[in-house]
Design a protein around this motif. Structure first.
Motif, PDB file in Angstrom:
ATOM      1  N   UNK A 213       0.807  -1.201   0.000  1.00  0.00           N
ATOM      2  CA  UNK A 213       0.000   0.000   0.000  1.00  0.00           C
ATOM      3  C   UNK A 213       0.842   1.253   0.000  1.00  0.00           C
ATOM      4  N   UNK A 214       0.297   2.322   0.547  1.00  0.00           N
ATOM      5  CA  UNK A 214       0.979   3.612   0.538  1.00  0.00           C
ATOM      6  C   UNK A 214       0.605   4.412   1.769  1.00  0.00           C
ATOM      7  N   UNK A 215       1.429   5.432   2.077  1.00  0.00           N
ATOM      8  CA  UNK A 215       1.181   6.329   3.197  1.00  0.00           C
ATOM      9  C   UNK A 215       1.375   7.763   2.731  1.00  0.00           C
ATOM     10  N   UNK A 216       0.650   8.684   3.346  1.00  0.00           N
ATOM     11  CA  UNK A 216       0.788  10.089   2.991  1.00  0.00           C
ATOM     12  C   UNK A 216       2.061  10.690   3.566  1.00  0.00           C
ATOM     13  N   UNK A 217       2.491  10.233   4.765  1.00  0.00           N
ATOM     14  CA  UNK A 217       3.759  10.692   5.336  1.00  0.00           C
ATOM     15  C   UNK A 217       4.513   9.519   5.941  1.00  0.00           C
ATOM     16  N   UNK A 218       5.839   9.610   5.928  1.00  0.00           N
ATOM     17  CA  UNK A 218       6.698   8.621   6.579  1.00  0.00           C
ATOM     18  C   UNK A 218       6.838   7.303   5.850  1.00  0.00           C
ATOM     19  N   UNK A 219       6.391   7.214   4.602  1.00  0.00           N
ATOM     20  CA  UNK A 219       6.406   5.939   3.877  1.00  0.00           C
ATOM     21  C   UNK A 219       7.814   5.374   3.766  1.00  0.00           C
ATOM     22  N   UNK A 220       7.911   4.048   3.840  1.00  0.00           N
ATOM     23  CA  UNK A 220       9.201   3.359   3.691  1.00  0.00           C
ATOM     24  C   UNK A 220       9.172   2.482   2.451  1.00  0.00           C
ATOM     25  N   UNK A 221       8.517   2.953   1.416  1.00  0.00           N
ATOM     26  CA  UNK A 221       8.273   2.155   0.228  1.00  0.00           C
ATOM     27  C   UNK A 221       6.793   1.836   0.150  1.00  0.00           C
ATOM     28  N   UNK A 222       6.451   0.665  -0.354  1.00  0.00           N
ATOM     29  CA  UNK A 222       5.050   0.290  -0.527  1.00  0.00           C
ATOM     30  C   UNK A 222       4.643  -0.877   0.364  1.00  0.00           C
ATOM     31  N   UNK A 223       5.448  -1.164   1.393  1.00  0.00           N
ATOM     32  CA  UNK A 223       5.188  -2.312   2.254  1.00  0.00           C
ATOM     33  C   UNK A 223       4.859  -1.876   3.671  1.00  0.00           C
ATOM     34  N   UNK A 224       3.979  -2.627   4.343  1.00  0.00           N
ATOM     35  CA  UNK A 224       3.677  -2.395   5.751  1.00  0.00           C
ATOM     36  C   UNK A 224       4.918  -2.590   6.612  1.00  0.00           C
ATOM     37  N   UNK A 225       5.742  -3.577   6.254  1.00  0.00           N
ATOM     38  CA  UNK A 225       6.967  -3.882   6.984  1.00  0.00           C
ATOM     39  C   UNK A 225       8.120  -3.077   6.390  1.00  0.00           C
ATOM     40  N   UNK A 226       8.728  -2.228   7.202  1.00  0.00           N
ATOM     41  CA  UNK A 226       9.760  -1.324   6.698  1.00  0.00           C
ATOM     42  C   UNK A 226      11.132  -1.989   6.661  1.00  0.00           C
ATOM     43  N   UNK A 227      11.772  -1.893   5.521  1.00  0.00           N
ATOM     44  CA  UNK A 227      13.156  -2.339   5.360  1.00  0.00           C
ATOM     45  C   UNK A 227      14.102  -1.156   5.179  1.00  0.00           C
TER      46      UNK A 227
END
Length: 281
Positions: free
Chosen positions: A89-103
């Motif tokens: 998915x996606x986030x409006x702020x703080x996104x770490x790519x397109x995954x719920x789990x941040x790498x």
């Protein structure tokens, strides 16, 4: 930032039992709490000890993890996220790519809590990459200075228009001057790449005035990095640095939590039951 309740917050009584050996001193307990009036999706790198580096945390919820001494990483909040059942998915702020789990680390602007766990821990809250949520770090049961630090002001309300990030006409984050203008002066690079030459600017001073214990620019070390030994941590979104917090360590419980807090436990120790006692003046 959600307004703090003027009444004494309810006390969440937690009775826990161990299903394994006692916690050793080489482990730190992290309690991540969402006091915001909106859902937050915390991101963590390195995230192996933190549910793979990302999860959903609804308003009024918290979750507990353990991390070993030697861990170093960042914790931040993502906002306006939408993820499907596969965690894409996606986030409006703080996104770490397109995954719920941040790498990877979150995209600026994002308020960051940073940790290096050792015999003496180092920790800070950084606005060098901008601001998207109030965030505070509170050590519990540690030895040393062990100050509660962070940014408990909501800078979205006072963000200079040239730094503001908007969605549907509403300010959802505040960029750093480096991110917006990309000059050596604002980014502390080139001839400005040392603490003698790179000094606070109008924008970093604005951040510092609102959040005096948070990093406002790259060389803001003297008033922004803190140490504590043998401590556990509460990382709270949309909370005051004076907010009461809770932890459970070495078979000893110390808990005083805010209204509506729901605690989830991960790892080898389990929650038996929780009974809120509603206390008001």
């Amino acid at each position: 930032m959600a307004p703090l309740n003027a009444h004494l917050p309810p006390l969440l009584i937690l009775l826990m039992i161990s299903s394994g050996p006692r916690m050793i001193q080489s482990t730190r307990i992290f309690t991540i709490v969402n006091y915001c009036q909106e859902t937050v999706w915390p991101g963590i790198t390195q995230g192996d000890n933190f549910n793979g580096g990302g999860f959903e945390l609804k308003s009024g919820q918290s979750i507990v993890f353990t991390a070993p001494v030697g861990w170093n990483g960042r914790i931040w909040g993502r906002t306006g996220c939408k993820f499907d059942q596969n965690g894409s998915g996606s986030c409006k702020t703080g996104a770490c790519g397109t995954s719920l789990k941040c790498k990877a680390s979150g995209e600026p602007p994002a308020s960051l809590a940073e940790f290096t766990l050792a015999a003496l821990d180092f920790y800070d809250v950084s606005l060098v990459d901008g601001f998207n949520l109030p965030i505070t770090v509170t050590p519990i049961n540690g030895k040393g200075n062990c100050s509660s630090v962070g940014c408990d002001e909501d800078l979205r309300n006072t963000c200079p228009s040239e730094l503001a990030v908007k969605s549907n006409g509403k300010v959802i984050a505040c960029r750093s001057a480096c991110d917006v203008f990309s000059t050596d002066e604002y980014c502390c690079r080139g001839v400005y790449g040392n603490p003698v030459v790179c000094q606070p600017t109008y924008y970093s001073k604005t951040f510092k005035q609102a959040c005096p214990t948070a990093y406002s620019y790259a060389y803001d070390d003297p008033t922004s990095i803190f140490t504590c030994a043998g401590t556990d941590y509460t990382v709270a979104f949309c909370s005051s640095r004076k907010q009461t917090v809770c932890t459970y360590h070495d078979n000893k419980l110390a808990c005083s939590a805010s209204k509506g807090l729901k605690l989830s436990i991960t790892g080898w120790w389990a929650l038996v039951f929780a009974m809120p006692l509603l206390l008001t003046f």
